[in-house]
Scaffold this active site. Structure first.
Site, short mmCIF file in Angstrom:
data_model
loop_
_atom_site.label_atom_id
_atom_site.label_comp_id
_atom_site.label_asym_id
_atom_site.label_seq_id
_atom_site.Cartn_x
_atom_site.Cartn_y
_atom_site.Cartn_z
N ASP A 225 -100.61 39.32 -6.31
CA ASP A 225 -100.00 38.29 -7.14
C ASP A 225 -98.76 37.77 -6.43
O ASP A 225 -98.29 38.38 -5.47
CB ASP A 225 -99.66 38.90 -8.51
CG ASP A 225 -99.03 37.89 -9.45
OD1 ASP A 225 -99.47 36.72 -9.42
OD2 ASP A 225 -98.12 38.26 -10.20
N LYS A 226 -98.23 36.65 -6.89
CA LYS A 226 -97.04 36.10 -6.25
C LYS A 226 -95.77 36.41 -7.04
O LYS A 226 -94.90 37.13 -6.57
CB LYS A 226 -97.19 34.59 -6.06
CG LYS A 226 -96.01 33.95 -5.31
CD LYS A 226 -96.15 32.45 -5.23
CE LYS A 226 -95.83 31.78 -6.56
NZ LYS A 226 -94.42 31.93 -6.96
N THR A 227 -95.66 35.87 -8.24
CA THR A 227 -94.44 36.00 -9.02
C THR A 227 -94.23 37.45 -9.45
O THR A 227 -95.08 38.02 -10.13
CB THR A 227 -94.49 35.10 -10.26
OG1 THR A 227 -94.74 33.76 -9.86
CG2 THR A 227 -93.18 35.17 -11.01
N THR A 524 -102.48 33.46 -7.54
CA THR A 524 -101.34 33.11 -8.38
C THR A 524 -101.71 32.00 -9.36
O THR A 524 -102.69 31.27 -9.14
CB THR A 524 -100.15 32.63 -7.50
OG1 THR A 524 -99.07 32.26 -8.34
CG2 THR A 524 -100.54 31.45 -6.64
N GLY A 525 -100.97 31.90 -10.42
CA GLY A 525 -101.17 30.84 -11.40
C GLY A 525 -100.30 29.64 -11.16
O GLY A 525 -100.36 28.66 -11.91
N ASP A 526 -99.48 29.66 -10.10
CA ASP A 526 -98.57 28.54 -9.82
C ASP A 526 -99.34 27.32 -9.32
O ASP A 526 -100.49 27.40 -8.90
CB ASP A 526 -97.52 28.96 -8.79
CG ASP A 526 -96.44 29.82 -9.40
OD1 ASP A 526 -96.43 29.95 -10.63
OD2 ASP A 526 -95.62 30.38 -8.65
N LYS A 618 -109.02 36.20 -11.31
CA LYS A 618 -108.57 37.10 -10.25
C LYS A 618 -109.54 38.27 -10.09
O LYS A 618 -109.89 38.66 -8.98
CB LYS A 618 -107.16 37.61 -10.57
CG LYS A 618 -106.10 36.53 -10.61
CD LYS A 618 -104.73 37.14 -10.91
CE LYS A 618 -103.64 36.07 -10.95
NZ LYS A 618 -102.30 36.64 -11.22
N ASN A 642 -100.98 40.27 -16.90
CA ASN A 642 -102.06 39.37 -16.46
C ASN A 642 -102.71 39.83 -15.17
O ASN A 642 -103.73 39.27 -14.76
CB ASN A 642 -101.51 37.94 -16.29
CG ASN A 642 -100.41 37.88 -15.25
OD1 ASN A 642 -99.67 38.84 -15.07
ND2 ASN A 642 -100.29 36.77 -14.58
N ASP A 643 -102.16 40.84 -14.52
CA ASP A 643 -102.73 41.37 -13.29
C ASP A 643 -103.56 42.63 -13.52
O ASP A 643 -104.12 43.18 -12.57
CB ASP A 643 -101.63 41.68 -12.27
CG ASP A 643 -100.79 40.46 -11.93
OD1 ASP A 643 -101.39 39.37 -11.77
OD2 ASP A 643 -99.56 40.58 -11.86
#
Length: 995
Positions: A225-227, A524-526, A618, A642-643
């Site tokens: 994931d990113k954030t 990611t969701g961005d 994901k 969410n992960d």
């Protein structure tokens, strides 16, 4: 409560208002009034009638949340169990089994086949041998009448089962016990590793599943994931766009891009304050706006509305209301953060509210239906009429408030893709350009807009909202329709940009993973631009990498054509590395009917970035890689709820103990505090765990082959009479006592190469990939080695005693039990020394258990055979071992057979290292050569050469347990061992407690 009934609460009154139920009813209705006061009209007897009061998301306490600033609550359980959003996002957790465990089961089946084959061969040969009458019923073993008349089939089955019992020790049942001990005890080393300890948060690494320790050394794909995983998840307000003008916050003040009216050189001007709508005295305009009063008034109004929207449109809570002196003047940046502490479910909201407070528009808090905001020292109370909660479909949230003047406003906040299409006014195009610029810098963006409501419009909105929220059926669809009706015809105010900075050493960690042959995918969701910018900044994408895109696909045919074009580009381009960017919509289309084509493109890309991803998407991506023909080992890293889906889907799940709760950490196999710890976890712990357990498995099968094969060979010399070669006590204690501790100690402490070398040379990780240490080739080598050693044990002892069994000085002869004891003694010594040859890292524990096991065997045998034990039915071993050791020929035979067995193995190891060394063996040799150069307490280096940490570690081994920092340069002078232009390094004088 059914799903339909759980969406609202119906309260039936009672006539007995003095009863306890009546009081509780009134109290509960009062609580609901506080939550939804505009819908609950106070009655003289509120419990005498039936009321339907909606409970929306604003009334829900989500799982994992903490309730603060209240002494007691009254609640209703709704959306429990599998109806929670978190549970609906979960996927069924699969049972995770490591590649080593699967290989163990395969080897076990092979050995089971060997066991059955040996039993069948022995049974057939027995009846073949007994076909001759003289061997069927010899004079010393006459059959009974019952044995002569018994069924031949039953006798065959009985003999077959007897041989199975005789040879069953070839199946290493104790292997599974030892493996479980090794995994459980070995997992403590991860928690004890200080390099995985994060001092700032006081968090150490956690092991939730010890069954996958060795899987850390087999990872081929990392999905992250990113954030909060690659970034700190600590949002800082950086820039904003207000009415088409871009501003940047510097030292607590907003700086516009336009030149100041006093400067002809184009320097940035400082906006001295953000005044209230009616307060113009503190405002200084920029030349880019012009100087007309009309422009100034319009500018002030837009700025005022922008920061009012930031301070009102959120779900932030406040811990205290000590607001005296806050915001009394413009830009009170030094007061607001120190006296107000905000709490928010989203760090973005918290950062924006704090930024508005620094500018002078301070959110004070809410009381019942009122939201209080202090603007430049003036307190204003806004009535909160409705909250239109955020959802993933709309991707925005809105609030309807009534200003002190009586005007009603709708403030909306959300992603630019959801706000800009709803706007009919404002600087839309300029703001869109600014949002794209913010995203290219890796900033997270939100757009702000508003709409002023007339009394008639509000009444219509109020009625529709109430009907939708209290609907019994299709409530979500009705609410979505009403939200669409409300959130339209907006006037764009501007956009915000907050920064979520990268964690420490993220770039170095991703680069190390790539050097180790591990492919890294970021999920990611961005939005697309933000995700690409962060990927470039963290090293996931290189500037020289050819970036391919699969985005904004609308149909299956378009997606397939785009995939074919990408495949052609990869084949035609001569660029070494390619990167792929995929968005969630295009990914769904690609996985629907073009999975193989999509996988072909991904395999040829060094890095893949998936943006705008839903949680279940994901997990689907990881599932796609897991079931591919190569069956690679996958690892997922995430920090939020969410992960959880992808963490559970991957072979190994890593949870980051960040700022989004502990859902990811609790559902993961391992939990670490920062992403940078992943390199130590994989390259050092994963490498060690895999080498240790791979050797443990192979060694267990090897020593059991050595143990049982002489038993099988012995049957050829005892007419397959099921006579055992070893005493029953030896059979029992072989795996339990005589050979168990050396391999267990090895599997816990072995370090075949220095940990710092493993971490500094990620390419060594490739040597153990693809489960190479447990390949069929390696398995066959250990098995053949076990059979060859067993043949040497048996036939070496047999040839020694074949012609002359009177090996004692007094002429006394050796017997059957002496022969078996000789074979067993050679075997125990050989397999123990073999384990010593495999050990590279020697500690006092290794010496104790290795040589102690051999000594224990001799002491036990002398004790066991030197006493007549009254509770034993047979005394076959009495004085046998003592007589064996009294023979010089027996000692010579033991030494000769042990050397013969291990000599061939040593020769093979030497030639392999000389002719076909692995990268790990080269690193071992380089480390050894470097250590030889450091003798005593002195090392010579060229003048001005930098002393690296490896020098300190070499000195550490030679001199003592001193850290590299205790090595210092004393002088540069001539020395008998160094030329005049060389410097001498030696240990500094340290206190005894330090060194």
């Amino acid at each position: 409560m059914s799903p339909a009934r759980s969406r609202f609460v119906q309260i039936h009154g009672t006539d007995d208002n003095n009863s306890k139920n009546g009081r509780n009813c009134k109290l509960f209705l009062l609580v609901l009034y506080l939550l939804n006061g505009e819908k609950f009209k106070h009655q003289e007897d509120p419990c005498s009638k039936k009321y339907a009061i909606p409970l929306g998301p604003e009334s829900l306490l989500l799982r994992g949340a903490r309730l603060k600033n209240t002494k007691e609550i009254f609640g209703v359980a709704v959306y429990t169990g599998m109806e929670t959003k978190m549970a609906l996002n979960y996927k069924s957790k699969s049972q995770k089994r490591s590649a080593v465990e699967k290989s163990m089961n395969t080897f076990l089946i092979i050995y089971l086949i060997i066991l059955i084959a040996e039993a069948i061969i022995s049974t057939i040969l027995k009846y073949t041998w007994q076909a001759e009458e003289k061997w069927d019923e010899p004079w010393y073993n006459q059959k009974t009448e019952h044995q002569r008349n018994s069924s031949k089939i039953l006798r065959f089955i009985s003999d077959f089962l007897a041989f199975l019992v005789l040879y069953n020790f070839i199946i290493p049942i104790s292997l599974y016990v030892t493996v479980e001990m090794q995994k459980f005890l070995g997992s403590f080393f991860i928690g004890w590793d200080l390099d995985l300890y994060h001092e700032e948060s006081d968090q150490k690494a956690q092991v939730n599943t010890s069954d996958l320790n060795e899987e850390l050394g087999q990872v081929e794909y990392v999905f992250t994931d990113k954030t909060g995983t690659l970034t700190e998840n600590e949002m800082q307000f950086r820039e904003c766009s207000i009415n088409g003008i871009k501003y940047q916050e510097i030292n607590g003040r907003l700086v516009s891009e336009g030149p100041s009216p006093d400067s002809s050189e184009g320097n940035l001007s400082y906006l001295s304050s953000l005044p209230h709508l009616n307060n113009l005295s503190h405002f200084t305009t920029s030349s880019s706006f012009g100087s007309s009063p009309e422009n100034e008034t319009e500018l002030i109004k837009k700025h005022d509305l922008f920061f009012k929207a930031v301070s009102l449109c959120h779900t932030v809570q406040i811990s205290s209301v000590q607001t005296d002196g806050i915001g009394d003047g413009p830009w009170q940046s030094n007061l607001a953060p120190s006296q107000l502490e905000y709490y928010a479910s989203s760090p973005d909201e918290k950062a924006l509210v704090e930024a508005a407070a620094r500018i002078g528009v301070v959110f004070i808090g809410s009381s019942e239906e009122t939201v209080e905001v202090k603007t430049l020292g003036k307190l204003e109370r806004y009535k909160l009429l409705h909250v239109l909660e955020f959802d993933s479909d709309r991707r925005r949230m809105s609030v309807i408030v009534q200003a002190p003047s009586g005007e009603k406003f709708l403030f909306a906040k959300g992603a630019e893709s959801s706000i800009l299409p709803k706007c009919i006014g404002g600087e839309i195009e300029k703001t869109r350009i600014h949002v794209d610029e913010f995203a290219l810098k890796g900033l997270r963006t939100l757009c702000m807009a508003y709409r002023q409501l007339t009394s008639k419009e509000y009444e219509e909105i109020d009625r529709r909202l109430f009907e939708a929220r209290t609907a019994l059926q299709q409530r979500e669809e009705k609410l979505a329709h009403v939200f669409q009706f409300i959130e339209k015809d907006l006037i764009l105010l501007g956009a915000t940009a907050v920064e979520d900075r990268l964690q420490d050493k993220v770039r170095e960690t991703i680069e190390a993973l790539r050097m180790a042959g591990i492919k890294v995918w970021v999920l990611t969701g961005d939005k697309h631009e933000t995700a690409v910018s962060v990927s470039l900044s963290c090293g996931h994408f290189h500037r020289t990498m050819n970036i391919l895109e699969l985005t904004n696909q609308k149909s299956d045919s378009d997606c397939a054509e785009q995939l074919r074009q990408l495949a052609r580009r990869i084949k035609e381009d001569h660029v070494i590395q390619h990167g792929l960017v995929v968005d969630g919509t295009s990914l769904s289309l690609a996985l629907r009917e073009h999975e193989k084509l999509f996988m072909d493109v991904c395999r040829n890309c060094s890095a893949v970035l998936c943006c705008r991803m839903a949680p279940l998407q994901k997990a689907k991506v990881i599932r796609l890689i897991k079931v591919s023909p190569e069956k690679p080992i996958t690892l997922a890293v995430g920090d939020g709820a969410n992960d959880v889906s992808m963490i559970q889907e991957a072979h190994v799940g890593i949870g980051i103990m960040g700022k989004e709760g502990r859902q990811a950490a609790r559902n993961s196999d391992y939990a670490i505090a920062r992403f940078k710890f992943l390199s130590k976890l994989l390259f050092v712990h994963g490498h060690f765990y895999y080498i240790r357990i791979a050797t443990l498995v192979q060694y267990f099968f090897y020593k059991n082959v050595c143990f049982i094969t002489p038993q099988f060979l012995y049957q050829f010399y005892c007419l397959f009479s099921q006579q055992t070669l070893y005493d029953s006590v030896y059979l029992t204690l072989y795996n339990i006592c005589f050979t168990s501790l050396p391999i267990l100690t090895y599997s816990l402490l072995e370090q075949h190469i220095d940990p710092h070398v493993l971490q500094n040379k990620p390419t060594l990780y490739r040597d153990i990939s693809k489960n190479r240490q447990l390949s069929i080739k390696t398995f066959l080598y250990w098995t053949i080695l076990g059979f060859s050693h067993a043949f040497i044990f048996f036939f070496g002892s047999y040839f020694l005693m074949e012609k002359d069994i009177s090996l004692l000085g007094n002429g006394q002869m050796f017997g059957n039990w002496t022969f078996g004891t000789l074979v067993f003694t050679v075997m125990v010594i050989t397999v123990t020394v073999k384990m010593a040859l495999e050990t590279h890292f020697w500690t006092w524990v290794n010496h104790l258990v290795t040589w102690g096991s051999i000594i224990f065997y001799f002491v036990f045998s002398l004790f066991y055979g030197g006493i007549l034990w009254p509770f034993l039915s047979s005394q076959n071993m009495y004085f046998v071992f003592i007589q064996l050791l009294s023979s010089g020929s027996a000692w010579f035979a033991i030494i000769l057979m042990v050397v013969t067995c291990l000599f061939l193995d040593i020769v093979k190891k030497v030639f392999d290292r000389l002719l076909h060394p692995t990268n790990t063996e080269k690193a071992q040799l380089a480390e050894t050569n470097s250590s030889i150069k450091c003798l005593d307490s002195m090392c010579c280096f060229s003048e001005g050469e930098t002393v690296c940490a490896s020098v300190g570690r070499m000195l550490e081994r030679v001199i003592g347990r001193c850290s590299p920092t205790h090595v210092s340069r004393l002088w540069s002078a001539s020395d008998p061992f160094c030329s005049n232009d060389r410097s001498i390094l030696t240990l500094s004088t340290m206190e005894s407690s330090t060194c």
